[in-house]
Scaffold this motif. Structure first.
Motif, PDB file in Angstrom:
ATOM      1  N   GLY A  67       0.915  -1.219  -0.036  1.00  0.00           N
ATOM      2  CA  GLY A  67      -0.099   0.167  -0.039  1.00  0.00           C
ATOM      3  C   GLY A  67       0.759   1.365  -0.163  1.00  0.00           C
ATOM      4  O   GLY A  67       0.497   2.199  -0.699  1.00  0.00           O
ATOM      5  N   GLN A  88       0.594   5.222  -2.252  1.00  0.00           N
ATOM      6  CA  GLN A  88       0.025   6.113  -1.592  1.00  0.00           C
ATOM      7  C   GLN A  88       0.638   7.464  -2.189  1.00  0.00           C
ATOM      8  O   GLN A  88       1.824   7.647  -2.689  1.00  0.00           O
ATOM      9  CB  GLN A  88       0.655   6.248  -0.002  1.00  0.00           C
ATOM     10  CG  GLN A  88      -0.006   4.902   1.034  1.00  0.00           C
ATOM     11  CD  GLN A  88      -1.320   5.598   1.380  1.00  0.00           C
ATOM     12  OE1 GLN A  88      -2.073   6.377   0.722  1.00  0.00           O
ATOM     13  NE2 GLN A  88      -1.747   4.795   2.436  1.00  0.00           N
ATOM     14  N   TYR A  92      -2.598  -3.898   5.185  1.00  0.00           N
ATOM     15  CA  TYR A  92      -3.688  -3.382   4.343  1.00  0.00           C
ATOM     16  C   TYR A  92      -4.800  -2.314   4.898  1.00  0.00           C
ATOM     17  O   TYR A  92      -5.026  -1.410   4.384  1.00  0.00           O
ATOM     18  CB  TYR A  92      -4.684  -4.606   3.781  1.00  0.00           C
ATOM     19  CG  TYR A  92      -3.709  -5.241   2.580  1.00  0.00           C
ATOM     20  CD1 TYR A  92      -2.728  -4.737   2.064  1.00  0.00           C
ATOM     21  CD2 TYR A  92      -4.061  -6.752   2.492  1.00  0.00           C
ATOM     22  CE1 TYR A  92      -1.866  -5.731   1.179  1.00  0.00           C
ATOM     23  CE2 TYR A  92      -3.673  -7.229   1.424  1.00  0.00           C
ATOM     24  CZ  TYR A  92      -2.308  -6.843   0.927  1.00  0.00           C
ATOM     25  OH  TYR A  92      -1.606  -7.820  -0.245  1.00  0.00           O
ATOM     26  N   ASN A 129      -3.238   1.028   5.684  1.00  0.00           N
ATOM     27  CA  ASN A 129      -2.868   1.839   4.570  1.00  0.00           C
ATOM     28  C   ASN A 129      -4.290   2.226   3.973  1.00  0.00           C
ATOM     29  O   ASN A 129      -4.357   3.554   3.610  1.00  0.00           O
ATOM     30  CB  ASN A 129      -2.189   0.814   3.440  1.00  0.00           C
ATOM     31  CG  ASN A 129      -0.867   0.813   3.500  1.00  0.00           C
ATOM     32  OD1 ASN A 129       0.029   1.641   3.913  1.00  0.00           O
ATOM     33  ND2 ASN A 129      -0.069  -0.510   3.223  1.00  0.00           N
ATOM     34  N   TYR A 130      -5.268   1.561   4.078  1.00  0.00           N
ATOM     35  CA  TYR A 130      -6.826   2.149   3.875  1.00  0.00           C
ATOM     36  C   TYR A 130      -7.210   3.034   4.671  1.00  0.00           C
ATOM     37  O   TYR A 130      -7.674   4.235   4.061  1.00  0.00           O
ATOM     38  CB  TYR A 130      -7.634   0.781   3.901  1.00  0.00           C
ATOM     39  CG  TYR A 130      -8.817   1.450   3.418  1.00  0.00           C
ATOM     40  CD1 TYR A 130      -9.414   1.836   2.205  1.00  0.00           C
ATOM     41  CD2 TYR A 130     -10.219   1.071   4.249  1.00  0.00           C
ATOM     42  CE1 TYR A 130     -10.813   2.246   1.890  1.00  0.00           C
ATOM     43  CE2 TYR A 130     -11.460   1.177   4.131  1.00  0.00           C
ATOM     44  CZ  TYR A 130     -11.811   1.928   2.933  1.00  0.00           C
ATOM     45  OH  TYR A 130     -12.943   2.372   2.461  1.00  0.00           O
ATOM     46  N   PRO A 136      -2.889  -3.751  -5.503  1.00  0.00           N
ATOM     47  CA  PRO A 136      -3.557  -2.421  -5.916  1.00  0.00           C
ATOM     48  C   PRO A 136      -3.441  -2.180  -7.332  1.00  0.00           C
ATOM     49  O   PRO A 136      -4.444  -1.764  -7.948  1.00  0.00           O
ATOM     50  CB  PRO A 136      -2.728  -1.490  -5.088  1.00  0.00           C
ATOM     51  CG  PRO A 136      -2.183  -1.898  -3.847  1.00  0.00           C
ATOM     52  CD  PRO A 136      -1.889  -3.238  -4.348  1.00  0.00           C
ATOM     53  N   THR A 179      -8.809   4.859  -3.157  1.00  0.00           N
ATOM     54  CA  THR A 179      -9.337   4.521  -2.006  1.00  0.00           C
ATOM     55  C   THR A 179     -10.041   3.282  -2.208  1.00  0.00           C
ATOM     56  O   THR A 179     -10.122   2.370  -1.416  1.00  0.00           O
ATOM     57  CB  THR A 179     -10.234   5.580  -1.533  1.00  0.00           C
ATOM     58  OG1 THR A 179     -11.222   5.986  -2.265  1.00  0.00           O
ATOM     59  CG2 THR A 179      -9.569   6.509  -0.914  1.00  0.00           C
ATOM     60  N   ASP A 180     -10.575   2.970  -3.456  1.00  0.00           N
ATOM     61  CA  ASP A 180     -11.112   1.831  -3.833  1.00  0.00           C
ATOM     62  C   ASP A 180     -10.349   0.717  -3.873  1.00  0.00           C
ATOM     63  O   ASP A 180     -10.590  -0.514  -3.536  1.00  0.00           O
ATOM     64  CB  ASP A 180     -11.953   1.860  -5.221  1.00  0.00           C
ATOM     65  CG  ASP A 180     -13.319   2.692  -5.034  1.00  0.00           C
ATOM     66  OD1 ASP A 180     -13.700   3.084  -4.176  1.00  0.00           O
ATOM     67  OD2 ASP A 180     -13.743   3.166  -6.397  1.00  0.00           O
ATOM     68  N   MET A 195      -7.373   0.514  -2.306  1.00  0.00           N
ATOM     69  CA  MET A 195      -6.956   0.099  -0.963  1.00  0.00           C
ATOM     70  C   MET A 195      -8.037  -0.556  -0.128  1.00  0.00           C
ATOM     71  O   MET A 195      -7.621  -1.528   0.495  1.00  0.00           O
ATOM     72  CB  MET A 195      -6.632   1.333  -0.347  1.00  0.00           C
ATOM     73  CG  MET A 195      -5.632   2.263  -0.630  1.00  0.00           C
ATOM     74  SD  MET A 195      -4.054   1.351  -0.332  1.00  0.00           S
ATOM     75  CE  MET A 195      -2.876   2.536  -1.020  1.00  0.00           C
ATOM     76  N   MET A 196      -9.454  -0.397  -0.587  1.00  0.00           N
ATOM     77  CA  MET A 196     -10.258  -0.901   0.359  1.00  0.00           C
ATOM     78  C   MET A 196     -10.431  -2.601  -0.234  1.00  0.00           C
ATOM     79  O   MET A 196     -10.514  -3.393   0.505  1.00  0.00           O
ATOM     80  CB  MET A 196     -11.621  -0.495  -0.052  1.00  0.00           C
ATOM     81  CG  MET A 196     -12.761  -1.455   0.649  1.00  0.00           C
ATOM     82  SD  MET A 196     -14.491  -0.472   0.271  1.00  0.00           S
ATOM     83  CE  MET A 196     -14.550  -1.118  -1.444  1.00  0.00           C
ATOM     84  N   THR A 248      -7.924  -4.195  -1.384  1.00  0.00           N
ATOM     85  CA  THR A 248      -6.591  -4.778  -1.023  1.00  0.00           C
ATOM     86  C   THR A 248      -7.107  -5.306   0.502  1.00  0.00           C
ATOM     87  O   THR A 248      -6.396  -6.254   0.817  1.00  0.00           O
ATOM     88  CB  THR A 248      -5.504  -3.809  -1.315  1.00  0.00           C
ATOM     89  OG1 THR A 248      -5.453  -3.505  -2.515  1.00  0.00           O
ATOM     90  CG2 THR A 248      -4.215  -4.637  -0.826  1.00  0.00           C
ATOM     91  N   ALA A 249      -7.597  -4.331   1.198  1.00  0.00           N
ATOM     92  CA  ALA A 249      -7.883  -4.573   2.520  1.00  0.00           C
ATOM     93  C   ALA A 249      -8.754  -5.877   2.499  1.00  0.00           C
ATOM     94  O   ALA A 249      -8.447  -6.984   3.702  1.00  0.00           O
ATOM     95  CB  ALA A 249      -8.615  -3.524   3.292  1.00  0.00           C
TER      96      ALA A 249
END
Length: 585
Positions: A66, A70, A197, A200-201, A331, A343-344, A346-347, A349-350
């Protein structure tokens, strides 16, 4: 000698007949009627501390995945510098992500000395201190050189954790739950990935500037400190390591604490007898030898060489099956299937972190010691193969999906959702399969005298492959196109299935000291027939808990099975052995 071989072959025929239901995942070896006291709070706490050590590696993989996505990090370290070519930018990114793997190679090799000289617990504690120092160097970085240095030192620490963690767990866990306990370590890798994850999100949503990547990186200090403190209160040094160092009195005390049995209990005495017997044979074989001789024995001693080759092949096939590429570059992969907003990505990926974490522990607690190592590996590789193939086909048919602000028709959108799901299924397959054996197998099968040495070499090779993988994937995605890399990963998975069927033995439920007989077989029988041909005849397998109180030893709560005379699994000439083993078939 011929009569001895013939007798040995006859004993194997009887073993196969007795084991005709081996197809049911080897559960006859896993049938456990050991004293119930050996499954206790002290054991679980010790294994838990060494188990969560796996999050050191996992947290870094998830964090850097992540971090390089960034916005603030990209600007500060020039990951989208317009003066650089696409190849130069790919190389810069891969240098940042793979620097930990490079350091881990050195850390794994140093652990050859550390784990033997300092012990498993001290090695863990020194590793945690180095990990915290490395994190401080990273969060204070303003130049690429300092960032490289911090990540290199962190890798040095992580390299030691993957040696001392699995070694300690294999040496302390009872054989019936050894796979489950080792997979606490493997699962902790994904606990670390999941935490990173989400960190980072969260910072992508709520932070700006350097804090976007400083906060997630700082959590490494908290993790290192927590594990260090826990190890001071809850860990008991490995009795097997103490016996190897000649400290028999302390080994007996530690076994008693870990098993919650008195020191003169038949179960503890049997465990110590097995260890002493193996060590005595090994010491006789290497009397007057040096560390260099032990290193040579990894190659020159046939039974050890077979084990090392299998361990190294596991690392090659596992690392190049594509799972680590997905973890580190998740990502970017989500962007390929239409998730262009940061942000999508990252989400998603989480969520991948949650999927891998959940799957890793479900596999640990419900698969690896119940259906066996091989069947779990078959299932995991098959899922990986199918999901990699789907993703590759999708990117072949819809290459424009990787472009920003592209309009896809409804069928392409639906297929894209399937490609998105395939990334998650790939993670599930990895945690069920290769992830379950990459730390477990070498710590189980290598003999005690070279266990730390062999594990260190295997883990150094592991990180060398991961380093190569991290460096290669950005270039592979450019040179082979996005779909070409995933066709490659699918091909590796196919090779993995062949390897698992033909070469990998089932060792579920076997004692560590029974592995020598198994790997004395010709190499082509070890994987396909080894478990049937060579049952576990160790001393500890003779000790059975008797809940009725009418046993033949230890106040009636233990039955000791009389030891049958067994032949040594030894072949003077492979051609003669081949002829005799034809009778077994």
């Amino acid at each position: 000698m011929s009569e001895s071989i013939h007798s040995d072959a006859n004993s194997k025929i009887e073993a196969v007949n007795d084991s005709k239901h081996w197809w049911s995942s080897g559960l006859h070896l896993n049938k456990d009627d050991a004293p119930p006291q050996i499954y206790n709070r002290t054991l679980y706490l010790s294994i838990f501390v060494f188990g969560i050590l796996g999050c050191a590696r996992g947290y870094d993989e998830g964090c850097i995945s992540g971090t390089v996505a960034q916005t603030s990090f990209i600007k500060e370290f020039g990951l989208k510098d317009p003066s650089k070519t696409a190849s130069q930018l790919a190389n810069l990114k891969s240098n940042i992500t793979s620097m930990v793997q490079l350091g881990s190679i050195g850390g794994s090799l140093v652990s050859i000395y550390a784990a033997e000289a300092l012990g498993r617990i001290r090695t863990l504690q020194v590793g945690c201190l180095v990990w915290a120092i490395a994190a401080i160097i990273q969060i204070t970085s303003h130049s690429i050189g300092q960032l490289y240095a911090g990540r290199l030192i962190e890798g040095f620490c992580i390299g030691t954790t993957v040696v001392c963690g699995p070694c300690y767990i294999s040496e302390c866990a009872p054989k019936a739950i050894r796979g489950t306990c080792n997979n606490i370590f493997a699962g902790a890798v994904y606990f670390g990935i999941m935490m990173a994850y989400f960190a980072n999100y969260g910072t992508a949503l709520h932070q700006t500037g350097r804090n976007q990547w400083i906060y997630p990186t700082s959590i490494k200090i908290v993790l290192a400190g927590s594990i260090l403190i826990l190890s001071m209160f809850f860990c008991i040094e490995s009795p097997r390591w103490l016996i190897k160092k000649g400290n028999m009195e302390q080994a007996l005390i530690n076994f008693s604490k870990l098993r919650h049995l008195e020191p003169d209990h038949p179960y503890i005495l049997s465990e110590i007898a097995d260890i002493n017997e193996q060590l005595q044979v090994e010491r006789e074989a290497i009397r007057g030898t040096s560390l260099w001789t032990n290193i040579r024995s990894l190659v020159t001693v046939k039974s050890i060489r077979i084990r090392m080759v299998l361990c190294l092949l596991i690392q090659i096939l596992g690392q190049w099956s594509g799972a680590n590429a997905i973890t580190i570059y998740a990502p970017e992969l989500f962007a390929m299937v239409g998730k262009s907003k940061q942000t999508d990505r990252m989400m998603m990926t989480a969520v991948l972190g949650v999927v891998k974490f959940t799957s890793a522990y479900l596999s640990a607690f419900f698969l690896i010691d119940f259906i066996g190592r091989k069947k779990s590996l078959y299932a995991g590789i098959t899922i990986q193969l199918i999901s990699s193939l789907y993703f590759a086909i999708y990117m072949t048919i819809v290459p424009q999906a990787a472009e920003e602000d592209v309009e896809l028709n409804p069928s392409q959108v639906r297929a894209g959702k399937g490609a998105l799901a395939s990334i998650y299924f790939n993670g599930i397959g990895w945690t069920m399969g290769w992830n379950s054996v990459q730390y477990l197998f070498n710590s189980e099968v290598l003999p005690l005298r070279v266990r730390s040495l062999g594990t260190a070499v295997v883990m150094a090779f592991h990180f060398a492959n991961q380093y190569g993988n991290s460096k290669a994937v950005p270039s592979m995605l450019l040179a082979m196109t996005n779909y070409g890399a995933f066709y490659f990963f699918a091909g590796v998975c196919l090779l993995g299935l062949v390897f698992a069927w033909f070469l990998l033995p089932e060792v579920t439920g076997r004692s560590l000291e029974s592995m020598e007989e198994l790997f004395a077989l010709p190499w082509y029988l070890v994987g396909r027939r080894g478990a049937q041909l060579v049952p576990d005849h160790s001393e500890v397998n003779r000790i059975h808990f008797n809940p009725t109180g009418h046993g033949n030893a230890h106040a009636g709560d233990i039955d000791i099975v009389m030891k049958q005379q067994t032949e040594n699994v030894e072949y003077a000439d492979d051609k003669v052995a081949d002829r005799e083993l034809e009778e077994v078939k």
